[in-house]
Design an enzyme around this catalytic site. Structure first.
Site, mmCIF file in Angstrom:
data_model
loop_
_atom_site.group_PDB
_atom_site.id
_atom_site.type_symbol
_atom_site.label_atom_id
_atom_site.label_comp_id
_atom_site.label_asym_id
_atom_site.label_seq_id
_atom_site.Cartn_x
_atom_site.Cartn_y
_atom_site.Cartn_z
ATOM 1 N N HIS A 242 -32.963 3.206 -34.881
ATOM 2 C CA HIS A 242 -33.975 2.148 -34.758
ATOM 3 C C HIS A 242 -33.655 1.278 -33.545
ATOM 4 O O HIS A 242 -33.150 0.159 -33.666
ATOM 5 C CB HIS A 242 -34.045 1.319 -36.040
ATOM 6 C CG HIS A 242 -34.614 2.070 -37.194
ATOM 7 N ND1 HIS A 242 -33.825 2.625 -38.180
ATOM 8 C CD2 HIS A 242 -35.895 2.387 -37.511
ATOM 9 C CE1 HIS A 242 -34.598 3.239 -39.068
ATOM 10 N NE2 HIS A 242 -35.860 3.120 -38.687
ATOM 11 N N ASN A 243 -33.990 1.799 -32.370
ATOM 12 C CA ASN A 243 -33.703 1.121 -31.120
ATOM 13 C C ASN A 243 -34.958 1.122 -30.244
ATOM 14 O O ASN A 243 -36.029 1.562 -30.663
ATOM 15 C CB ASN A 243 -32.542 1.818 -30.406
ATOM 16 C CG ASN A 243 -32.740 3.335 -30.345
ATOM 17 O OD1 ASN A 243 -33.848 3.817 -30.086
ATOM 18 N ND2 ASN A 243 -31.689 4.098 -30.600
ATOM 19 N N PHE A 244 -34.824 0.628 -29.008
ATOM 20 C CA PHE A 244 -35.997 0.532 -28.133
ATOM 21 C C PHE A 244 -36.583 1.901 -27.820
ATOM 22 O O PHE A 244 -37.808 2.060 -27.719
ATOM 23 C CB PHE A 244 -35.624 -0.187 -26.835
ATOM 24 C CG PHE A 244 -36.729 -0.206 -25.827
ATOM 25 C CD1 PHE A 244 -37.884 -0.958 -26.044
ATOM 26 C CD2 PHE A 244 -36.649 0.544 -24.659
ATOM 27 C CE1 PHE A 244 -38.927 -0.958 -25.116
ATOM 28 C CE2 PHE A 244 -37.678 0.550 -23.726
ATOM 29 C CZ PHE A 244 -38.821 -0.208 -23.960
ATOM 30 N N ARG A 245 -35.751 2.920 -27.684
ATOM 31 C CA ARG A 245 -36.260 4.259 -27.381
ATOM 32 C C ARG A 245 -37.167 4.750 -28.518
ATOM 33 O O ARG A 245 -38.161 5.434 -28.276
ATOM 34 C CB ARG A 245 -35.101 5.230 -27.136
ATOM 35 C CG ARG A 245 -35.538 6.553 -26.518
ATOM 36 C CD ARG A 245 -34.340 7.426 -26.184
ATOM 37 N NE ARG A 245 -33.513 6.845 -25.146
ATOM 38 C CZ ARG A 245 -33.730 7.003 -23.842
ATOM 39 N NH1 ARG A 245 -34.755 7.742 -23.431
ATOM 40 N NH2 ARG A 245 -32.925 6.443 -22.963
ATOM 41 N N HIS A 246 -36.798 4.413 -29.765
ATOM 42 C CA HIS A 246 -37.657 4.786 -30.899
ATOM 43 C C HIS A 246 -38.994 4.055 -30.802
ATOM 44 O O HIS A 246 -40.060 4.644 -31.043
ATOM 45 C CB HIS A 246 -36.964 4.459 -32.217
ATOM 46 C CG HIS A 246 -37.863 4.525 -33.417
ATOM 47 N ND1 HIS A 246 -38.425 5.707 -33.875
ATOM 48 C CD2 HIS A 246 -38.322 3.543 -34.248
ATOM 49 C CE1 HIS A 246 -39.176 5.456 -34.933
ATOM 50 N NE2 HIS A 246 -39.139 4.158 -35.171
ATOM 51 N N HIS A 284 -42.969 -2.489 -33.688
ATOM 52 C CA HIS A 284 -42.920 -2.268 -35.137
ATOM 53 C C HIS A 284 -41.516 -2.301 -35.736
ATOM 54 O O HIS A 284 -41.367 -2.476 -36.949
ATOM 55 C CB HIS A 284 -43.592 -0.933 -35.483
ATOM 56 C CG HIS A 284 -42.710 0.252 -35.283
ATOM 57 N ND1 HIS A 284 -42.425 0.785 -34.047
ATOM 58 C CD2 HIS A 284 -42.027 1.019 -36.175
ATOM 59 C CE1 HIS A 284 -41.614 1.803 -34.178
ATOM 60 N NE2 HIS A 284 -41.359 1.980 -35.447
ATOM 61 N N ASP A 285 -40.461 -2.166 -34.928
ATOM 62 C CA ASP A 285 -39.089 -2.209 -35.464
ATOM 63 C C ASP A 285 -38.222 -3.232 -34.743
ATOM 64 O O ASP A 285 -36.994 -3.082 -34.674
ATOM 65 C CB ASP A 285 -38.432 -0.828 -35.372
ATOM 66 C CG ASP A 285 -38.681 0.028 -36.606
ATOM 67 O OD1 ASP A 285 -38.875 -0.554 -37.686
ATOM 68 O OD2 ASP A 285 -38.702 1.258 -36.492
ATOM 69 N N TYR A 416 -27.990 6.500 -41.370
ATOM 70 C CA TYR A 416 -27.960 6.618 -42.826
ATOM 71 C C TYR A 416 -26.522 6.604 -43.349
ATOM 72 O O TYR A 416 -26.201 5.916 -44.326
ATOM 73 C CB TYR A 416 -28.627 7.930 -43.258
ATOM 74 C CG TYR A 416 -30.140 7.884 -43.328
ATOM 75 C CD1 TYR A 416 -30.850 6.713 -43.073
ATOM 76 C CD2 TYR A 416 -30.881 9.023 -43.643
ATOM 77 C CE1 TYR A 416 -32.224 6.688 -43.135
ATOM 78 C CE2 TYR A 416 -32.268 9.006 -43.711
ATOM 79 C CZ TYR A 416 -32.934 7.832 -43.454
ATOM 80 O OH TYR A 416 -34.293 7.801 -43.532
ATOM 81 N N ALA A 444 -31.897 17.301 -45.600
ATOM 82 C CA ALA A 444 -32.510 16.031 -45.227
ATOM 83 C C ALA A 444 -33.971 16.203 -44.828
ATOM 84 O O ALA A 444 -34.792 15.303 -45.048
ATOM 85 C CB ALA A 444 -31.729 15.393 -44.074
#
Length: 537
Positions: A242-246, A284-285, A416, A444
């Site tokens: 969950h970073n800027f690239r995402h 969004h994140d 995770y 997964a």
């Protein structure tokens, strides 16, 4: 544009160890840890050893860093190795305890957090470099994590009370000219975001605003747009997933989906609809801490308490988004009237809140209810479609080619596993799909693709059949791939179990043969004694 490759000049250094001069070469873009590994290779010592590098002329200790000055064969750096570092555990523990005092001063003095950041980085380096016992390392790491969380909370409060001067504090990024090939590639779900640097991603996002005529629609100043994009980038944490690239990845998939489905044409989506959707995807994140809503609620974190256990992360992402927009220097909607901004704000909030997977079934069912009678003139239908699109894009990695999707899965599992390790340490419930002792890549993905991704994209394909070949089919291919990998894993496990069973039977056979051989010897001895008695008689 893209990552520089072999054109980067490599640096060569001469190192003296045990009266022999060795040579190492590395790229200026490498890390201090890379330099350390090269030095370890020279001396052949354990990775936990402490390395000391001194200057040939001054005998002063120099840092193990890619910024080391170049030297010559006649003036090498001197390398010495020692493993005696046990006493420094007390130094780390004392520093950790002293951080509490520094932290209490952060609110009073904005500059105090710099000292704390430096000490946190120093401690992390110490933990990597030294060979403490596992329990001591974990204890120090947990202390560091707690301090980092407290630091971030205090800095958030400071930023709320002290507006950032974007002209002074937010560095500009270079202006890029995009080729026709890049612009066309940006519209494809096969786009490989791993090939692009952060500044280049900012330029690509800026192009999306221009391409959809959003800058013209909202009269966004170009400098303000750049500052807003940079401010958003700065508000993403350096998490594995969950970073800027995402955030860029989600926005790019949405951009490609809009072009694929023609949503920017024939008055399907208005420019305002597109502006709301693109802004929500990018934001969004924002400020995601790397631990999901379940952890926030179970651990009773500040976010969970603040938002009453209702989508704490998504509410926080919204709050940070509008915190950035509250600054005139980064308010891309500064030139719209109050009523229109109210609509824009509500639209962004609704879309970011819809990314909470706890609401997945509810949002999909609401869309299915209007799907067969979808009305492009109905604002409610448009909002429901926007919610489905941002959901599809948020979890779209498996739509992409395997070479692009696989690294994302590894990043997600890393995040995770870090959460499940922390939950175990804190005595909180652990989700099976996050437990490193129970999860593999196939396990997964199989259930998630089969029961979440494929049904979601199948639903959207009822309205847009054009996504069947380029989005839905790659999902089905990914599902079959992981099914095959799972079967392969199961067969390997069966082979191992069969091998163990065969070995056990072989051991039992050998034991029986030994016992039989012993019995035969006993009978043979008894028989020879009986024959001697008969002969004597």
């Amino acid at each position: 544009m893209g990552r520089p490759h072999s054109s980067t000049k490599r640096k060569k250094l001469y190192i003296s160890y045990n009266n022999e001069v060795e040579t190492i070469a590395f790229s200026p873009n490498c890390t201090s840890e890379d330099v350390r590994e090269l030095l370890i290779a020279i001396c052949g010592c354990p990775k936990t050893s402490f390395l000391k590098l001194t200057d040939f002329n001054t005998d002063a200790i120099v840092p193990l860093s890619p910024t080391l000055e170049a030297n010559t064969f006649d003036t090498p750096y001197n390398l010495t190795v020692t493993t005696k570092r046990r006493d420094s555990i007390m130094e780390i523990k004392n520093l950790v305890s002293n951080m509490g005092e520094i932290l209490s001063k952060v609110v009073e003095c904005n500059g105090a957090h710099d000292e704390l950041c430096r000490k946190v980085e120093y401690l992390e380096g110490q933990l990597k470099a030294e060979g403490f016992q596992a329990i001591e390392i974990e204890k120090c790491k947990m202390d560091l994590n707690i301090i980092k969380d407290k630091l971030h909370d205090e800095m958030t409060r400071l930023q709320v009370s002290t507006a950032v001067n974007c002209k002074r504090d937010i560095a500009p990024y270079p202006k890029y000219v995009l080729s026709r090939e890049t612009i066309a590639y940006l519209k494809q779900p096969t786009f490989d975001m791993w090939d692009w640097e952060p500044n280049e991603m900012l330029a690509l996002l800026e192009h999306m605003f221009d391409d959809f005529n959003i800058t013209q629609e909202f009269k966004i100043n170009k400098v303000t747009l750049k500052r807003w994009l940079r401010a958003v980038q700065c508000k993403y944490r350096n998490n594995p997933f969950h970073n800027f690239r995402h955030g860029f990845c989600v926005a790019q998939m949405m951009y490609g989906m809009v072009h694929t489905c023609g949503l920017h044409k024939d008055d399907k989506f208005s420019r305002q609809d597109l502006g709301i959707l693109l802004t929500a995807c990018i934001c969004h994140d924002l400020d995601h801490p790397g631990f999901n809503n379940t952890y926030q609620i179970n651990a009773r974190t500040e976010l969970a308490v603040r938002y009453n256990d209702i989508s704490p992360l998504e509410n926080h992402h919204c709050a940070v988004c509008f915190e950035i927009l509250s600054n005139p220097e980064t308010n891309i909607f500064a030139n719209v009237d109050k009523e229109r901004f109210k609509e824009i704000r509500q639209g962004i909030i609704d879309l970011i809140l819809s990314t909470d997977m706890a609401r997945h079934g509810e949002i999909v069912n609401d869309f299915k209810a209007v799907l067969h009678d979808f009305d492009w003139s109905d604002p409610t239908h448009i909002k429901q479609l926007q919610a489905i699109i941002i959901k599809c894009c948020d979890i779209s990695n498996e739509v992409r080619p395997f070479s692009v999707a696989e690294p994302w899965l590894e990043c997600l599992l890393e995040e995770y596993f870090a959460q499940s390790d922390r939950e175990k340490h804190e005595g909180l419930p652990v989700a099976p799909f996050m437990d490193r002792s129970k999860v593999t890549k196939p396990t997964a993905q199989i259930g998630f693709i089969k029961y979440v991704l494929i049904p979601l994209y199948e639903t959207l394909s009822m309205l847009f059949p054009e996504i069947n070949a380029i989005m839905l089919q790659p999902l089905k291919d990914a599902y079959h791939y992981y099914e095959a990998k799972k079967l392969e894993e199961d067969l390997q496990k069966e082979d191992v179990e069969k091998s163990k069973m065969c070995q056990a039977l072989l051991n039992e056979k050998l034991e029986l043969e030994k016992r039989l051989e012993g019995a035969e010897k006993t009978l043979s001895l008894a028989g020879s004694k009986g024959n001697r008695k008969i002969q004597s008689n």
